[in-house]
Design a protein around this motif. Structure first.
Motif, short mmCIF file in Angstrom:
data_model
loop_
_atom_site.label_atom_id
_atom_site.label_comp_id
_atom_site.label_asym_id
_atom_site.label_seq_id
_atom_site.Cartn_x
_atom_site.Cartn_y
_atom_site.Cartn_z
N ALA A 281 13.81 40.00 4.73
CA ALA A 281 15.13 40.45 4.27
C ALA A 281 15.64 41.62 5.10
N GLU A 282 14.72 42.48 5.55
CA GLU A 282 15.13 43.64 6.34
C GLU A 282 15.37 43.30 7.80
N PHE A 283 14.50 42.46 8.39
CA PHE A 283 14.54 42.25 9.83
C PHE A 283 15.01 40.86 10.26
N GLY A 284 15.20 39.95 9.32
CA GLY A 284 15.66 38.61 9.67
C GLY A 284 14.52 37.64 9.87
N LEU A 285 14.86 36.36 9.93
CA LEU A 285 13.85 35.32 10.00
C LEU A 285 13.16 35.23 11.35
N SER A 286 13.73 35.86 12.36
CA SER A 286 13.11 35.83 13.69
C SER A 286 12.00 36.87 13.83
N ALA A 287 11.83 37.74 12.86
CA ALA A 287 10.80 38.76 12.92
C ALA A 287 9.41 38.12 13.00
N GLY A 288 8.50 38.77 13.71
CA GLY A 288 7.19 38.18 13.96
C GLY A 288 6.18 38.40 12.84
N THR A 289 5.15 37.56 12.84
CA THR A 289 4.13 37.64 11.79
C THR A 289 3.04 38.66 12.09
N ILE A 290 2.93 39.12 13.34
CA ILE A 290 1.93 40.15 13.65
C ILE A 290 2.26 41.43 12.88
N GLU A 291 3.52 41.84 12.97
CA GLU A 291 3.95 43.04 12.25
C GLU A 291 3.88 42.83 10.74
N LEU A 292 4.21 41.64 10.29
CA LEU A 292 4.11 41.36 8.86
C LEU A 292 2.66 41.50 8.38
N ALA A 293 1.72 40.95 9.14
CA ALA A 293 0.31 41.04 8.76
C ALA A 293 -0.13 42.51 8.71
N ARG B 157 1.74 45.06 8.00
CA ARG B 157 2.31 45.65 6.80
C ARG B 157 1.54 45.23 5.55
N VAL B 158 1.08 44.00 5.54
CA VAL B 158 0.31 43.51 4.39
C VAL B 158 -1.07 44.15 4.35
N GLY B 159 -1.57 44.54 5.53
CA GLY B 159 -2.91 45.12 5.61
C GLY B 159 -3.98 44.11 5.87
N ILE B 160 -3.59 43.01 6.55
CA ILE B 160 -4.55 41.97 6.90
C ILE B 160 -4.34 41.59 8.36
N THR B 161 -5.20 40.72 8.88
CA THR B 161 -5.04 40.23 10.24
C THR B 161 -4.11 39.03 10.24
N GLN B 162 -3.53 38.74 11.40
CA GLN B 162 -2.67 37.57 11.50
C GLN B 162 -3.42 36.26 11.21
N PRO B 163 -4.68 36.09 11.71
CA PRO B 163 -5.42 34.87 11.36
C PRO B 163 -5.61 34.70 9.84
N LEU B 164 -5.84 35.82 9.14
CA LEU B 164 -5.99 35.71 7.69
C LEU B 164 -4.66 35.33 7.04
N LEU B 165 -3.56 35.84 7.58
CA LEU B 165 -2.25 35.44 7.08
C LEU B 165 -2.08 33.94 7.17
N TYR B 166 -2.48 33.37 8.32
CA TYR B 166 -2.32 31.93 8.52
C TYR B 166 -3.34 31.12 7.73
N LYS B 167 -4.33 31.78 7.18
CA LYS B 167 -5.24 31.07 6.29
C LYS B 167 -4.53 30.73 4.99
#
Length: 228
Positions: A19-31, A33-43
């Motif tokens: 909502a803040e950065f748009g749908l093009s924002a990447g998942t590395i930064e999201l992970a 922020r969540v406090g996890i790794t990107q591979p765990l996000l994709y799990k």
């Protein structure tokens, strides 16, 4: 953290992030922020698209009270009262910062998500309002299929309510008027012209409008006598 709790945490953070950065924002930064790794996000979400779909499935409130839809169908209450009560709730509880911005971003980058959301709005809200208007202005029980012209009429009200939220959450403009009174004003203005338009729609498709309530003619001021 339990898997179900972690998934819910990811969804909450993803909703705020996109909502803040748009749908093009990447998942590395999201992970991060969540406090996890990107591979765990994709799990939990196999792809970014799967995650976005899950986020948008929550745009329409998961705890949506069916009584709100029953309110739109309650013919014992004046239609103005029903619409004001419904849209006051909608403006306060649904049209949040995240909701409005995600809706805009999806329209710009992924129309399929918006199409799915509009289908929910049409089924659960717009058709009920259209049938309520039929009963109000055409003395029609509203059992027939709701046509495109009627849906367009209803969406003119919905768009007016949405525009208030756009001003708040997209343009950063304050809404000086009391929000509840502003919603009531939008509804009253809409109803002031909706009856005339609905009669025209009904006549255009050959429906009987013999019992339609004609909108009141504007009051004419008496002409001043010459020399008065």
């Amino acid at each position: 953290m339990l898997a179900a709790d972690r998934r819910e945490h990811i969804l909450r953070e993803a909703t705020a992030y996109f909502a803040e950065f748009g749908l093009s924002a990447g998942t590395i930064e999201l992970a991060r922020r969540v406090g996890i790794t990107q591979p765990l996000l994709y799990k939990y979400f196999a792809t970014k698209e799967v995650l976005l779909v899950a986020v948008y499935e929550r745009l329409f409130p998961q705890n949506w009270d069916p009584a709100l839809e029953a309110l739109l169908e309650d013919a014992a209450k004046p239609v103005e009262e029903r619409l004001i009560a419904f849209y006051r709730h909608f403006a306060h509880e649904v049209l949040t910062y995240e909701h409005v911005r995600l809706f805009l971003f999806s329209g710009l980058t992924n129309s399929a998500l918006n199409a799915a959301y509009y289908a929910i709005l049409t089924r659960r809200i717009f058709t009920r309002i259209a049938k309520a208007l039929r009963r109000e202005f055409l003395d029609d029980p509203g059992r027939g299929r709701v046509g495109h012209a009627e849906l367009e009429l209803v969406q003119s009200l919905h768009a007016a309510i949405y525009h208030v939220a756009f001003r708040r959450w997209l343009h950063g403009l304050s809404v000086e008027a009391d929000l509840d009174e502003l919603i009531a004003q939008k509804v009253r203005i809409f109803l002031g012209g909706a009856g005339r338009e609905l009669v025209g729609i009904a006549a255009g498709r050959g429906r009987s409008v013999g019992r339609a309530r004609k909108p009141a003619a504007p009051t004419r001021r008496p002409r001043a006598r010459e020399g008065a």
